[in-house]
Design a protein around this motif. Structure first.
Motif, PDB file in Angstrom:
ATOM      1  N   TYR A 247       0.699  -1.149   0.246  1.00 20.75           N
ATOM      2  CA  TYR A 247      -0.048   0.025   0.042  1.00 20.75           C
ATOM      3  C   TYR A 247       0.913   1.284  -0.056  1.00 20.75           C
ATOM      4  N   LEU A 248       2.192   0.983   0.037  1.00 18.22           N
ATOM      5  CA  LEU A 248       2.907   2.507   0.097  1.00 18.22           C
ATOM      6  C   LEU A 248       3.671   2.374  -1.395  1.00 18.22           C
ATOM      7  N   ASP A 249       3.017   3.256  -2.177  1.00 16.07           N
ATOM      8  CA  ASP A 249       3.499   3.222  -3.624  1.00 16.07           C
ATOM      9  C   ASP A 249       3.486   4.588  -4.139  1.00 16.07           C
ATOM     10  N   VAL A 257       3.565  10.628  -4.006  1.00 10.94           N
ATOM     11  CA  VAL A 257       3.118   9.447  -3.415  1.00 10.94           C
ATOM     12  C   VAL A 257       1.738   8.924  -3.569  1.00 10.94           C
ATOM     13  N   ASP A 258       1.491   7.849  -3.741  1.00 12.85           N
ATOM     14  CA  ASP A 258       0.017   7.446  -4.253  1.00 12.85           C
ATOM     15  C   ASP A 258      -0.756   7.324  -2.896  1.00 12.85           C
ATOM     16  N   ILE A 259      -1.775   8.439  -2.535  1.00 16.25           N
ATOM     17  CA  ILE A 259      -2.337   8.512  -1.493  1.00 16.25           C
ATOM     18  C   ILE A 259      -3.493   7.661  -1.501  1.00 16.25           C
ATOM     19  N   ARG A 260      -3.929   7.140  -2.604  1.00 21.41           N
ATOM     20  CA  ARG A 260      -5.395   6.232  -2.940  1.00 21.41           C
ATOM     21  C   ARG A 260      -5.057   4.973  -1.979  1.00 21.41           C
ATOM     22  N   LYS A 261      -3.910   4.543  -2.715  1.00 24.45           N
ATOM     23  CA  LYS A 261      -3.347   3.236  -1.774  1.00 24.45           C
ATOM     24  C   LYS A 261      -3.396   3.390  -0.582  1.00 24.45           C
ATOM     25  N   LEU A 262      -2.898   4.425   0.250  1.00 24.97           N
ATOM     26  CA  LEU A 262      -2.984   4.710   1.738  1.00 24.97           C
ATOM     27  C   LEU A 262      -4.234   4.533   2.095  1.00 24.97           C
ATOM     28  N   GLU A 263      -5.308   5.011   1.479  1.00 30.09           N
ATOM     29  CA  GLU A 263      -6.583   5.105   1.880  1.00 30.09           C
ATOM     30  C   GLU A 263      -7.245   3.716   1.737  1.00 30.09           C
ATOM     31  N   GLN A 264      -6.933   2.939   0.730  1.00 30.39           N
ATOM     32  CA  GLN A 264      -7.318   1.667   0.671  1.00 30.39           C
ATOM     33  C   GLN A 264      -6.662   0.567   1.952  1.00 30.39           C
ATOM     34  N   LEU A 265      -5.519   1.214   2.316  1.00 31.95           N
ATOM     35  CA  LEU A 265      -4.838   0.404   3.760  1.00 31.95           C
ATOM     36  C   LEU A 265      -5.853   0.565   4.831  1.00 31.95           C
ATOM     37  N   VAL A 266      -6.107   1.914   5.060  1.00 32.03           N
ATOM     38  CA  VAL A 266      -6.653   1.870   6.320  1.00 32.03           C
ATOM     39  C   VAL A 266      -8.228   1.883   6.226  1.00 32.03           C
ATOM     40  N   ASN A 267      -8.653   1.459   4.997  1.00 31.69           N
ATOM     41  CA  ASN A 267     -10.205   1.181   4.746  1.00 31.69           C
ATOM     42  C   ASN A 267     -10.425  -0.413   4.703  1.00 31.69           C
ATOM     43  N   ARG A 268      -9.324  -0.916   4.808  1.00 26.41           N
ATOM     44  CA  ARG A 268      -9.377  -2.476   4.890  1.00 26.41           C
ATOM     45  C   ARG A 268     -10.211  -2.967   6.424  1.00 26.41           C
ATOM     46  N   GLU A 269     -11.317  -3.687   6.241  1.00 21.90           N
ATOM     47  CA  GLU A 269     -11.905  -3.889   7.601  1.00 21.90           C
ATOM     48  C   GLU A 269     -11.122  -4.433   8.638  1.00 21.90           C
ATOM     49  N   ASN A 299      -8.382   9.407   9.656  1.00 20.28           N
ATOM     50  CA  ASN A 299      -8.358   8.248   8.875  1.00 20.28           C
ATOM     51  C   ASN A 299      -7.321   7.085   9.286  1.00 20.28           C
ATOM     52  N   GLY A 300      -6.723   7.554  10.307  1.00 18.99           N
ATOM     53  CA  GLY A 300      -6.031   6.306  11.011  1.00 18.99           C
ATOM     54  C   GLY A 300      -4.413   6.241  10.725  1.00 18.99           C
ATOM     55  N   ILE A 301      -4.183   7.210  10.012  1.00 22.89           N
ATOM     56  CA  ILE A 301      -2.533   7.428   9.587  1.00 22.89           C
ATOM     57  C   ILE A 301      -1.992   8.802  10.496  1.00 22.89           C
ATOM     58  N   ILE A 302      -0.964   8.536  11.148  1.00 26.16           N
ATOM     59  CA  ILE A 302      -0.807   9.804  11.945  1.00 26.16           C
ATOM     60  C   ILE A 302       0.922  10.293  11.359  1.00 26.16           C
ATOM     61  N   LYS A 303       0.870  11.448  10.769  1.00 28.91           N
ATOM     62  CA  LYS A 303       2.147  12.041  10.408  1.00 28.91           C
ATOM     63  C   LYS A 303       2.990  12.164  11.511  1.00 28.91           C
ATOM     64  N   VAL A 304       4.292  11.815  11.423  1.00 30.98           N
ATOM     65  CA  VAL A 304       5.082  12.297  12.858  1.00 30.98           C
ATOM     66  C   VAL A 304       6.689  12.565  12.077  1.00 30.98           C
ATOM     67  N   SER A 305       7.488  13.046  12.951  1.00 29.51           N
ATOM     68  CA  SER A 305       8.970  13.266  12.677  1.00 29.51           C
ATOM     69  C   SER A 305       9.761  11.937  12.741  1.00 29.51           C
ATOM     70  N   VAL A 306      10.962  12.107  12.286  1.00 28.52           N
ATOM     71  CA  VAL A 306      11.621  10.988  12.155  1.00 28.52           C
ATOM     72  C   VAL A 306      12.122  10.506  13.896  1.00 28.52           C
ATOM     73  N   LYS A 307      12.144  11.530  14.545  1.00 30.84           N
ATOM     74  CA  LYS A 307      12.621  11.362  15.815  1.00 30.84           C
ATOM     75  C   LYS A 307      11.228  10.821  16.804  1.00 30.84           C
ATOM     76  N   LYS A 308      10.010  11.273  16.457  1.00 30.56           N
ATOM     77  CA  LYS A 308       8.833  10.800  17.069  1.00 30.56           C
ATOM     78  C   LYS A 308       8.611   9.325  16.786  1.00 30.56           C
ATOM     79  N   ALA A 309       8.765   8.882  15.532  1.00 28.39           N
ATOM     80  CA  ALA A 309       8.685   7.584  14.970  1.00 28.39           C
ATOM     81  C   ALA A 309       9.600   6.548  15.865  1.00 28.39           C
ATOM     82  N   ILE A 310      10.994   6.919  15.790  1.00 30.37           N
ATOM     83  CA  ILE A 310      11.771   6.278  16.451  1.00 30.37           C
ATOM     84  C   ILE A 310      11.524   5.757  18.040  1.00 30.37           C
ATOM     85  N   GLN A 311      11.098   6.987  18.603  1.00 31.79           N
ATOM     86  CA  GLN A 311      10.573   6.997  20.014  1.00 31.79           C
ATOM     87  C   GLN A 311       9.295   6.050  20.314  1.00 31.79           C
TER      88      GLN A 311
END
Length: 317
Positions: A247-249, A257-269, A299-311
């Motif tokens: 789903y990352l394409d 970045v293909d946003i539609r595919k990310l939406e498909q990911l979070v819309n999977r039941e 929609n279930g996806i949280i944008k974060v910094s690199v530092k925040k993701a590592i933590q």
């Protein structure tokens, strides 16, 4: 509980990265071919691990120098030291200690798995012409011409981090190693574990090197090669590996970045349900700052910094 961190990265690669072989006077590029005949250049997982090992070494970690076992078969004579307490790469990337003929090797399944860094679509391969010129004192000799295959592509690298970083079972260790570790029980099994502080240090260092990125790709010819990251998807799952990588394409038509595919990911039941139960958390790192309001927490996806993701990864594992 089977905790897993899945990381998928889109990035740009340029030049002759991970040179393959010499055919005549041409230095070729590693590439594979799809079922439809597409040419897909790639950087091997082995090359990426080598680059990460070198980056870990620069940070002060001890890296396995390999040992020679004269009892082993010729092809397996040079093997891992098999000391995951001392050598960080034996812990993160696993090992296999070969023994005499007919004896079972001592091995560790890697808690970190990496894929190829492979092009997403058909990529033209070009030949760069060059020559090796004689050094001073040999000017009467003619230069030796050669060719280097080069390419520029957007590729995807996938990574899985299992929760057994810094944790080992009975068969992975020698008896003398067990004395240095804390013995605990997880899921009804005996587990030997390094200190929490050292475990955190190893996870943090690996994630910083991978996600920043701060590693130099090896097996290059004459040019410096660093991947240029576009976006990373980080999925924290309490219930094992999930089908998220596809789903990352990249949308090559619109150059984004293909946003539609990310939406498909979070819309999977099943994904929706796991997010609601707090069994799954999806993070997105936007290196270029081009994904604005198209992705939000609703929609279930949280944008974060690199530092925040590592933590988040450290706290989760």
């Amino acid at each position: 509980m089977n905790k897993v961190v899945q990381i998928s990265i889109l990035g740009k690669i340029s030049g002759n990265v991970n040179a393959d072989e010499m055919i005549g006077t041409r230095i070729t590029l590693k590439k594979m071919y799809s079922s439809s005949g597409e040419v897909l250049p790639f950087v091997s997982a082995r090359a990426i691990k080598y680059a990460i090992r070198e980056a870990l070494k620069e940070r002060g970690f001890e890296i396995d120098p390999f040992v020679e076992n004269p009892k082993a078969e010729e092809s397996l004579r040079l093997s891992d030291s098999g000391n995951p307490i001392k050598f960080v790469d034996n812990d993160l990337f696993g090992f296999m200690v070969t023994k005499g003929k007919g004896e079972i090797a001592r091995r560790r399944q890697a808690p970190i798995a990496l894929s190829y860094f492979k092009a997403l679509k058909d990529t033209p391969i070009k030949a760069e012409f060059a020559a090796r010129f004689p050094r001073e004192g040999k000017r009467e000799e003619n230069p030796v011409p050669f060719e280097i295959e080069v390419a520029e592509f957007i590729g995807r690298l996938n990574c899985i981090i299992y929760e057994n970083v810094g944790k080992f079972n009975e068969k992975e260790l020698e008896e003398n190693m067990k004395k240095e570790l804390e013995k605990i029980e997880e899921n009804g099994k005996k587990v030997y574990k390094i200190s929490d502080e050292e475990r955190k240090r190893r996870i943090e260092a690996f994630c910083e090197i991978l996600l920043t990125p701060s590693y130099v790709l090896p097996r290059r010819t004459n040019s410096l090669n660093l991947p240029e990251y576009i976006v990373s998807l980080v999925v924290l799952s309490k219930g094992g590996v999930l089908p998220v990588f596809q789903y990352l394409d990249y949308d090559f038509e619109n150059n984004k970045v293909d946003i539609r595919k990310l939406e498909q990911l979070v819309n999977r039941e099943e994904i929706k349900e796991k997010i609601k139960k707090n069994d799954v958390k999806i993070l997105l790192i936007d290196y270029e700052g081009k994904i604005n309001k198209e992705i939000g927490e609703n929609n279930g996806i949280i944008k974060v910094s690199v530092k925040k993701a590592i933590q988040e990864i450290i706290n989760f594992l």
